[in-house]
Design an enzyme around this catalytic site. Structure first.
Site, short mmCIF file in Angstrom:
data_model
loop_
_atom_site.label_atom_id
_atom_site.label_comp_id
_atom_site.label_asym_id
_atom_site.label_seq_id
_atom_site.Cartn_x
_atom_site.Cartn_y
_atom_site.Cartn_z
N ARG A 15 0.82 -1.22 0.00
CA ARG A 15 0.00 0.00 0.00
C ARG A 15 0.85 1.27 0.00
O ARG A 15 0.33 2.35 -0.26
CB ARG A 15 -0.95 -0.01 1.20
N TYR A 348 29.19 32.84 2.47
CA TYR A 348 29.39 31.40 2.47
C TYR A 348 30.75 31.10 3.08
O TYR A 348 31.78 31.57 2.59
CB TYR A 348 29.34 30.82 1.05
N ASN A 359 35.35 39.26 12.51
CA ASN A 359 34.17 39.74 11.79
C ASN A 359 34.30 39.39 10.31
O ASN A 359 35.28 39.76 9.66
CB ASN A 359 34.01 41.26 11.93
#
Length: 451
Positions: A15, A348, A359
Site C-alpha cells: 500500500r 558562504y 568579523n
C-alpha cells in the site's frame, strides 16, 4: 534478566506504492526501523535480531548503520508473524534470556512501555502489549480476567459482548527465549490466511497452564504504518511528541507547529526557537541560544549564547563556539567558527577554520572547490574580512589581519597586515550620460526592427 530484541521487518508494504521497503520509509529523517531499534536500545539488549525479507540488502544496511552489532536474518518466504519470529531462532541459539518481539513498521512504542513489559515478565511467562482504542474497529480484543490475559479474540470470531471490549492487541510480545520458540513450534497455519500468527501463542500458553498478562500503553504508541497517509500521520505524531518533550525540558518554541525536528535533535534549555525552523539529522544545540525564523540546520553543533538566523543555513560539519552570530542568508559548511565571531550577512563559509572575535563582512565567500578537490581557508583571531571578499583556498588570514572590501585573496595574509587585491578604479567624466544615450538608441532600433 538479559533481554534480546527481535524486530520483524520483512514486509513489502504494497500500500506504500514504493520500490523502497516499507520499514525504510522515513519519519523525522530516520527509517521507521531505526525508531523501533532506538526504542528497544533503551533496554540495553544483549542481542538485536532484525528479520528482513523484501529489500533485504537495503534493510540490512540501514540496521547495521544504526547498530553495527545487530544481526540481520532473511525470511525468504513471508508466512506470518509467527514464522518470521521463528526465523530468528538460530541467531539466538546461544542466548538465554527474555525476547521481546517488535515491529519495524510500528515505531512509536516507548522505552517506558518496554520497561513495563519487562517488569511484568518477572511474574508471567508471556506478556502482551495492549492499548485502549478510541475506535476498536477490527483489532483483536484482549479478554482479561483481573491481571490475567485469558485469550486474544479476532474481530471476526468475537461475540457481540467481546466486540464491545476496547482493550486491543498490538502484536508486541515478550517471553523467555525457550518458551517463545516452544510455543511457536506448537502453532499451525490452519486459518483463513494460511499463515502462522505469533498472537496464537497466547492460547497455547494458556492451555499449558502458563501465566499470561497484558500491559497497556497509549494508543499512539501502537500506530502501524501501511500507507503514505499513515506515514504522514506518523510524522505528525512524532513531531507533536518531540516538541512537547523539548518544551517540558525548558526550550521555548514560539510557534511549535511550524518547527520540524529530527529523530536525534538535541536542544538545551533556555534556547528559543522562532517560527519555521527546520532541524535535519545530527543537530546539537547547547543551552541559551536563539535560532531565528526560517533557518535550516543539519549535522551541526551550536554552543551557548549563539544567535543563528534568520534565514541561516548550517550544513554538516558546522561547529559554532559560544556567542557566535550567524545572520541572514549565511551558509556554513564543514567549518569551525570561533567564540564571539560574527558572520552576519550574505556569506558562504565552507571548509574553513575561523578564530575568535573575528568579523566576516557581507558577501564573503571561501572559494573552497577547484572542480576536483576541496581546500581549506584559515582565518585567525580578531581578524576583519571586508565585505565582498573572495578567499581563494587554500589560504590563510592571520590574527588581527584585515582584507579590503572587494578583494580577491589568493595569498596568505600575515598577522596584523592589510591585504588589498582589486584593480584600480578608473573614472571617465561625463561618459555615463553618453553611454546611456548610445544604449537607448540601440534599444529603440531593436524595438523598431522587431515590429
Amino acid at each position: 534478566m538479559s533481554i534480546a530484541l527481535v524486530i520483524l521487518a520483512a514486509g513489502k508494504g504494497t500500500r506504500m506504492n514504493s520500490d523502497l521497503p516499507k520499514v525504510l520509509h522515513q519519519i523525522a529523517n530516520a527509517p521507521m526501523l531505526v525508531h523501533t531499534m532506538q526504542a528497544g536500545a533503551a533496554l540495553s539488549p544483549e542481542k538485536t535480531v532484525v528479520v528482513a525479507g523484501h529489500g533485504y540488502d537495503a534493510v540490512k544496511a540501514a540496521a547495521l548503520d544504526y547498530d553495527p552489532e545487530a544481526t540481520v536474518v532473511l525470511q525468504e518466504e513471508q508466512n506470518g508473524t509467527g514464522h518470521a519470529t521463528r526465523v530468528a531462532r538460530d541467531a539466538l541459539a546461544d542466548f538465554d534470556g527474555d525476547v521481546i518481539v517488535l515491529f519495524g513498521d510500528t515505531p512509536f512504542v516507548t522505552p517506558e512501555t518496554l520497561e513495563s513489559m519487562a517488569v511484568a515478565r518477572e511474574e508471567n511467562a508471556v506478556v502482551v502489549l495492549g492499548f485502549e482504542a478510541a475506535d476498536p474497529g477490527k483489532y483483536g480484543r484482549l479478554v482479561m480476567k483481573g491481571d490475567s490475559l485469558e485469550r486474544i479474540v479476532e474481530y471476526a470470531d468475537a461475540t457481540d459482548e467481546e466486540r464491545d471490549i476496547t482493550f486491543c492487541n498490538s502484536g508486541v510480545m515478550l517471553a523467555k527465549r525457550d518458551d517463545l520458540f516452544d510455543l511457536i513450534d506448537a502453532l499451525n497455519s490452519d486459518n483463513a490466511q494460511g499463515e502462522i500468527y505469533l498472537t496464537d501463542i497466547v492460547g497455547v500458553a494458556r492451555e499449558r497452564g502458563m501465566s499470561v498478562t497484558a500491559v497497556s500503553c497509549d494508543e499512539a504508541e501502537t500506530l502501524g504504518i501501511n500507507s503514505r497517509a499513515h506515514l504522514a500521520q506518523a510524522e505528525a505524531v512524532f513531531q507533536d511528541r518531540a516538541r512537547a518533550e523539548l518544551m517540558d525540558l525548558g526550550v521555548t518554541l514560539q510557534q511549535p507547529e511550524t518547527v520540524m525536528l529530527s529523530f536525534d535533535t538535541v536542544i538545551g534549555r533556555d534556547t528559543t526557537v522562532e517560527p519555521n525552523v527546520y532541524f535535519g539529522p545530527g543537530v546539537t544545540i547547547e543551552s541559551g541560544t536563539r535560532i531565528r525564523a526560517f533557518s535550516h540546520l543539519e549535522g551541526c553543533h551550536i554552543s551557548r549564547g549563539a544567535i543563528i538566523g534568520p534565514y541561516a543555513r548550517l550544513r554538516p560539519g558546522a561547529e559554532l563556539a559560544e556567542n557566535t552570530h550567524v545572520g541572514n542568508f549565511v551558509e556554513i559548511k564543514n567549518a569551525e567558527i570561533g567564540e564571539g565571531t560574527k558572520v552576519n550577512h550574505l556569506s558562504y563559509v565552507g571548509d574553513a577554520t575561523v578564530g575568535k572575535g573575528t568579523n566576516i563582512g557581507a558577501g564573503t565567500i571561501t572559494c573552497n572547490y577547484d572542480g576536483v578537490m576541496k581546500h581549506r581557508t584559515e582565518i585567525g583571531d580578531n581578524a576583519f574580512v571586508g565585505s565582498n571578499t573572495m578567499l581563494v583556498a587554500p589560504v590563510k588570514v592571520g590574527n588581527q589581519a584585515m582584507t579590503g572590501s572587494g578583494s580577491v585573496i589568493t595569498k596568505n595574509v600575515p598577522d596584523e597586515a592589510l591585504a588589498l587585491a582589486r584593480a584600480d578604479q578608473v573614472t571617465k567624466p561625463g561618459l555615463s550620460v553618453k553611454l546611456f544615450e548610445i544604449l537607448k538608441k540601440k534599444k529603440q532600433k531593436r524595438d523598431q526592427e522587431s515590429q
